[in-house]
Design a protein around this motif. Structure first.
Motif, PDB file in Angstrom:
ATOM      1  N   ALA A 186      -0.067   7.101  14.603  1.00 53.00           N
ATOM      2  CA  ALA A 186       0.055   7.441  13.178  1.00 53.00           C
ATOM      3  C   ALA A 186      -0.293   6.281  12.260  1.00 53.00           C
ATOM      4  CB  ALA A 186       1.481   7.928  12.891  1.00 53.00           C
ATOM      5  N   ARG A 187       0.187   5.109  12.573  1.00 58.70           N
ATOM      6  CA  ARG A 187      -0.038   3.966  11.684  1.00 58.70           C
ATOM      7  C   ARG A 187      -1.538   3.662  11.551  1.00 58.70           C
ATOM      8  NH1 ARG A 187       3.535  -0.037  10.030  1.00 58.70           N
ATOM      9  NH2 ARG A 187       5.123   0.657  11.498  1.00 58.70           N
ATOM     10  N   GLN A 188      -2.233   3.599  12.690  1.00 57.99           N
ATOM     11  CA  GLN A 188      -3.665   3.292  12.668  1.00 57.99           C
ATOM     12  C   GLN A 188      -4.451   4.401  11.979  1.00 57.99           C
ATOM     13  OE1 GLN A 188      -1.583   3.068  15.210  1.00 57.99           O
ATOM     14  NE2 GLN A 188      -2.055   1.326  16.541  1.00 57.99           N
ATOM     15  N   ALA A 189      -4.049   5.657  12.235  1.00 51.04           N
ATOM     16  CA  ALA A 189      -4.773   6.789  11.642  1.00 51.04           C
ATOM     17  C   ALA A 189      -4.594   6.828  10.132  1.00 51.04           C
ATOM     18  CB  ALA A 189      -4.290   8.094  12.273  1.00 51.04           C
ATOM     19  N   LEU A 190      -3.366   6.606   9.658  1.00 54.07           N
ATOM     20  CA  LEU A 190      -3.119   6.619   8.210  1.00 54.07           C
ATOM     21  C   LEU A 190      -3.859   5.480   7.519  1.00 54.07           C
ATOM     22  CD1 LEU A 190       0.684   7.537   8.117  1.00 54.07           C
ATOM     23  CD2 LEU A 190      -1.230   8.990   7.383  1.00 54.07           C
ATOM     24  N   ASN A 191      -4.108   4.433   8.282  1.00 52.11           N
ATOM     25  CA  ASN A 191      -4.839   3.283   7.752  1.00 52.11           C
ATOM     26  C   ASN A 191      -6.258   3.650   7.316  1.00 52.11           C
ATOM     27  OD1 ASN A 191      -4.305   0.634   7.169  1.00 52.11           O
ATOM     28  ND2 ASN A 191      -5.273  -0.146   9.015  1.00 52.11           N
ATOM     29  N   ILE A 192      -6.860   4.656   7.968  1.00 55.81           N
ATOM     30  CA  ILE A 192      -8.234   5.048   7.610  1.00 55.81           C
ATOM     31  C   ILE A 192      -8.255   6.362   6.816  1.00 55.81           C
ATOM     32  CG2 ILE A 192      -9.172   3.910   9.677  1.00 55.81           C
ATOM     33  CD1 ILE A 192      -9.760   6.824  10.736  1.00 55.81           C
ATOM     34  N   ALA A 193      -7.059   6.911   6.528  1.00 52.31           N
ATOM     35  CA  ALA A 193      -6.992   8.252   5.922  1.00 52.31           C
ATOM     36  C   ALA A 193      -7.056   8.205   4.396  1.00 52.31           C
ATOM     37  CB  ALA A 193      -5.703   8.955   6.350  1.00 52.31           C
ATOM     38  N   ASP A 194      -7.893   9.072   3.824  1.00 47.92           N
ATOM     39  CA  ASP A 194      -7.850   9.294   2.380  1.00 47.92           C
ATOM     40  C   ASP A 194      -6.591  10.090   2.034  1.00 47.92           C
ATOM     41  OD1 ASP A 194     -10.586   8.279   1.545  1.00 47.92           O
ATOM     42  OD2 ASP A 194     -11.142   9.725   3.080  1.00 47.92           O
ATOM     43  N   LYS A 195      -6.250  11.015   2.943  1.00 52.46           N
ATOM     44  CA  LYS A 195      -5.100  11.890   2.706  1.00 52.46           C
ATOM     45  C   LYS A 195      -4.318  12.017   4.010  1.00 52.46           C
ATOM     46  CE  LYS A 195      -5.938  15.557   0.102  1.00 52.46           C
ATOM     47  NZ  LYS A 195      -6.388  16.916  -0.266  1.00 52.46           N
ATOM     48  N   GLY A 196      -2.987  12.018   3.897  1.00 50.74           N
ATOM     49  CA  GLY A 196      -2.163  12.151   5.096  1.00 50.74           C
ATOM     50  C   GLY A 196      -1.136  13.247   4.939  1.00 50.74           C
ATOM     51  N   TYR A 197      -0.878  13.941   6.036  1.00 54.36           N
ATOM     52  CA  TYR A 197       0.135  15.002   6.074  1.00 54.36           C
ATOM     53  C   TYR A 197       1.126  14.674   7.180  1.00 54.36           C
ATOM     54  CZ  TYR A 197      -3.243  17.668   3.348  1.00 54.36           C
ATOM     55  OH  TYR A 197      -4.112  18.069   2.364  1.00 54.36           O
ATOM     56  N   VAL A 198       2.411  14.617   6.835  1.00 55.66           N
ATOM     57  CA  VAL A 198       3.454  14.468   7.853  1.00 55.66           C
ATOM     58  C   VAL A 198       4.092  15.837   8.025  1.00 55.66           C
ATOM     59  CG1 VAL A 198       5.575  13.305   8.548  1.00 55.66           C
ATOM     60  CG2 VAL A 198       3.896  12.075   7.144  1.00 55.66           C
ATOM     61  N   LEU A 199       3.874  16.435   9.213  1.00 57.89           N
ATOM     62  CA  LEU A 199       4.460  17.745   9.510  1.00 57.89           C
ATOM     63  C   LEU A 199       5.759  17.568  10.287  1.00 57.89           C
ATOM     64  CD1 LEU A 199       1.672  20.239  10.678  1.00 57.89           C
ATOM     65  CD2 LEU A 199       2.417  19.711   8.373  1.00 57.89           C
ATOM     66  N   VAL A 200       6.741  18.376   9.949  1.00 51.42           N
ATOM     67  CA  VAL A 200       7.991  18.435  10.713  1.00 51.42           C
ATOM     68  C   VAL A 200       8.370  19.908  10.828  1.00 51.42           C
ATOM     69  CG1 VAL A 200      10.425  17.787  10.801  1.00 51.42           C
ATOM     70  CG2 VAL A 200       8.748  16.163   9.899  1.00 51.42           C
ATOM     71  N   GLN A 201       8.524  20.378  12.074  1.00 50.45           N
ATOM     72  CA  GLN A 201       8.875  21.778  12.353  1.00 50.45           C
ATOM     73  C   GLN A 201       7.966  22.754  11.600  1.00 50.45           C
ATOM     74  OE1 GLN A 201      13.148  21.716  11.522  1.00 50.45           O
ATOM     75  NE2 GLN A 201      13.557  21.477  13.714  1.00 50.45           N
ATOM     76  N   GLY A 202       6.655  22.455  11.644  1.00 53.18           N
ATOM     77  CA  GLY A 202       5.663  23.395  11.107  1.00 53.18           C
ATOM     78  C   GLY A 202       5.560  23.449   9.607  1.00 53.18           C
ATOM     79  N   ALA A 203       6.201  22.498   8.914  1.00 53.27           N
ATOM     80  CA  ALA A 203       6.152  22.487   7.441  1.00 53.27           C
ATOM     81  C   ALA A 203       5.785  21.088   6.951  1.00 53.27           C
ATOM     82  CB  ALA A 203       7.498  22.906   6.859  1.00 53.27           C
ATOM     83  N   ASN A 204       5.215  21.015   5.737  1.00 48.84           N
ATOM     84  CA  ASN A 204       4.873  19.721   5.142  1.00 48.84           C
ATOM     85  C   ASN A 204       6.154  18.975   4.764  1.00 48.84           C
ATOM     86  OD1 ASN A 204       2.710  21.777   4.477  1.00 48.84           O
ATOM     87  ND2 ASN A 204       1.626  19.911   3.957  1.00 48.84           N
ATOM     88  N   ARG A 205       6.330  17.778   5.321  1.00 49.07           N
ATOM     89  CA  ARG A 205       7.465  16.949   4.924  1.00 49.07           C
ATOM     90  C   ARG A 205       7.009  15.931   3.866  1.00 49.07           C
ATOM     91  NH1 ARG A 205      12.306  15.323   7.439  1.00 49.07           N
ATOM     92  NH2 ARG A 205      12.350  17.502   8.118  1.00 49.07           N
ATOM     93  N   TYR A 206       5.848  15.304   4.122  1.00 46.36           N
ATOM     94  CA  TYR A 206       5.270  14.365   3.154  1.00 46.36           C
ATOM     95  C   TYR A 206       3.765  14.618   3.074  1.00 46.36           C
ATOM     96  CZ  TYR A 206       9.581  11.700   4.052  1.00 46.36           C
ATOM     97  OH  TYR A 206      10.893  11.319   4.205  1.00 46.36           O
ATOM     98  N   THR A 207       3.214  14.540   1.867  1.00 44.80           N
ATOM     99  CA  THR A 207       1.770  14.635   1.662  1.00 44.80           C
ATOM    100  C   THR A 207       1.387  13.595   0.619  1.00 44.80           C
ATOM    101  OG1 THR A 207       1.777  17.026   2.074  1.00 44.80           O
ATOM    102  CG2 THR A 207      -0.144  16.128   0.960  1.00 44.80           C
ATOM    103  N   ASP A 208       0.461  12.700   0.972  1.00 43.45           N
ATOM    104  CA  ASP A 208       0.047  11.666   0.022  1.00 43.45           C
ATOM    105  C   ASP A 208      -1.204  10.987   0.566  1.00 43.45           C
ATOM    106  OD1 ASP A 208       0.129   9.883  -2.178  1.00 43.45           O
ATOM    107  OD2 ASP A 208       2.319   9.815  -2.100  1.00 43.45           O
ATOM    108  N   THR A 209      -1.677   9.953  -0.124  1.00 48.40           N
ATOM    109  CA  THR A 209      -2.777   9.163   0.439  1.00 48.40           C
ATOM    110  C   THR A 209      -2.258   8.429   1.667  1.00 48.40           C
ATOM    111  OG1 THR A 209      -2.227   7.204  -0.874  1.00 48.40           O
ATOM    112  CG2 THR A 209      -3.759   8.786  -1.874  1.00 48.40           C
ATOM    113  N   GLY A 210      -3.156   8.057   2.560  1.00 49.63           N
ATOM    114  CA  GLY A 210      -2.756   7.307   3.744  1.00 49.63           C
ATOM    115  C   GLY A 210      -2.035   6.028   3.359  1.00 49.63           C
ATOM    116  N   GLU A 211      -2.566   5.351   2.342  1.00 51.27           N
ATOM    117  CA  GLU A 211      -1.997   4.088   1.874  1.00 51.27           C
ATOM    118  C   GLU A 211      -0.561   4.275   1.379  1.00 51.27           C
ATOM    119  OE1 GLU A 211      -3.479   0.447  -1.064  1.00 51.27           O
ATOM    120  OE2 GLU A 211      -4.343   2.443  -1.275  1.00 51.27           O
ATOM    121  N   ALA A 212      -0.340   5.342   0.584  1.00 48.53           N
ATOM    122  CA  ALA A 212       0.999   5.595   0.028  1.00 48.53           C
ATOM    123  C   ALA A 212       2.001   5.938   1.130  1.00 48.53           C
ATOM    124  CB  ALA A 212       0.942   6.719  -0.997  1.00 48.53           C
TER     125      ALA A 212
END
Length: 226
Positions: A186-212
């Motif tokens: 996750a850390r390395q992937a978010l490092n190159i991501a324009d946008k990141g989604y953290v899923l927990v139990q099939g739902a969006n928990r966090y959505t933001d830029t990779g940097e944020a």
């Protein structure tokens, strides 16, 4: 999107999008529904609610093959190459829907992954794990996709190979292809991501830029090991 297997919904109303030429990354704990979300987007899982759109067009009713024709390519985590075929034959298989000349696309893939050019006549099953992933990504790129979906592209490869694959993924996105990726690192992937989604139990928990997301103390503590 809401859907799952049998009567069990794995996806609980999650929303995922990626813009042209961007890298979007889906991360989260095991069992969060990350790979299920990818299968739903590619038409391998029927949705009970929600829809899938590509360039504004609702493609929810299309088969995976029809989605490929519309510009979607999907590289699953396992069984993603033809091991008994040569590297070049694998790439040719990627162009099965095309009716135009494919050599220039193949040349671009060999430029992106120089190791494959040297091994193009070798059975893909004889390659290292990292090179097999290159074949799988290359074959998907042969379809000339608008969106390239990668499920755990760095699973089982060394850190050096992982960094190299991520570099190539960034290169692909710079050509205007949208990249949507599920990744355990996750850390390395978010490092190159324009946008990141953290899923927990099939739902969006966090959505933001990779940097944020990398800077968010809650995300760091819960999902990135502090």
């Amino acid at each position: 999107m809401t859907g799952g297997y049998g009567t069990v919904d794995i996806l609980q109303g999650c929303s995922i999008s990626v813009n042209k030429g961007q890298v979007a990354v889906i991360v989260g704990p095991n069992g969060a529904g990350k790979s299920t979300a990818m299968k739903a987007l590619f038409g391998m899982l029927k949705l009970r609610a929600g829809q899938v759109k590509l360039n504004g067009e609702d493609i929810s009713g299309l088969s995976p093959q029809d989605r490929v024709a519309k510009g979607m390519a999907f590289v699953p985590q396992t069984s993603n190459i033809f091991t008994s075929m040569t590297v070049e034959e694998n790439l040719e298989m990627g162009a099965f829907l095309r009716r135009d000349a494919i050599q220039s696309t193949m040349d671009q893939i060999y430029e992106l992954f120089p190791a494959l050019k040297n091994k193009r006549h070798q059975p893909a099953g004889e390659l290292s794990g990292g090179q097999r992933q290159q074949v799988a990504v290359g074959r998907a790129l042969m379809t000339q996709p608008k969106v390239l979906m990668l499920d755990e592209p760095t699973a089982g490869v060394s850190p050096i190979v992982m960094d190299e694959l991520f570099d190539r993924i960034i290169e692909v996105s710079r050509t205007g292809i949208s990249i949507l990726m599920v990744e355990q690192n996750a850390r390395q992937a978010l490092n190159i991501a324009d946008k990141g989604y953290v899923l927990v139990q099939g739902a969006n928990r966090y959505t933001d830029t990779g940097e944020a997301l990398l800077a968010d103390p809650d995300v760091r503590k819960t999902f990135l090991g502090g």
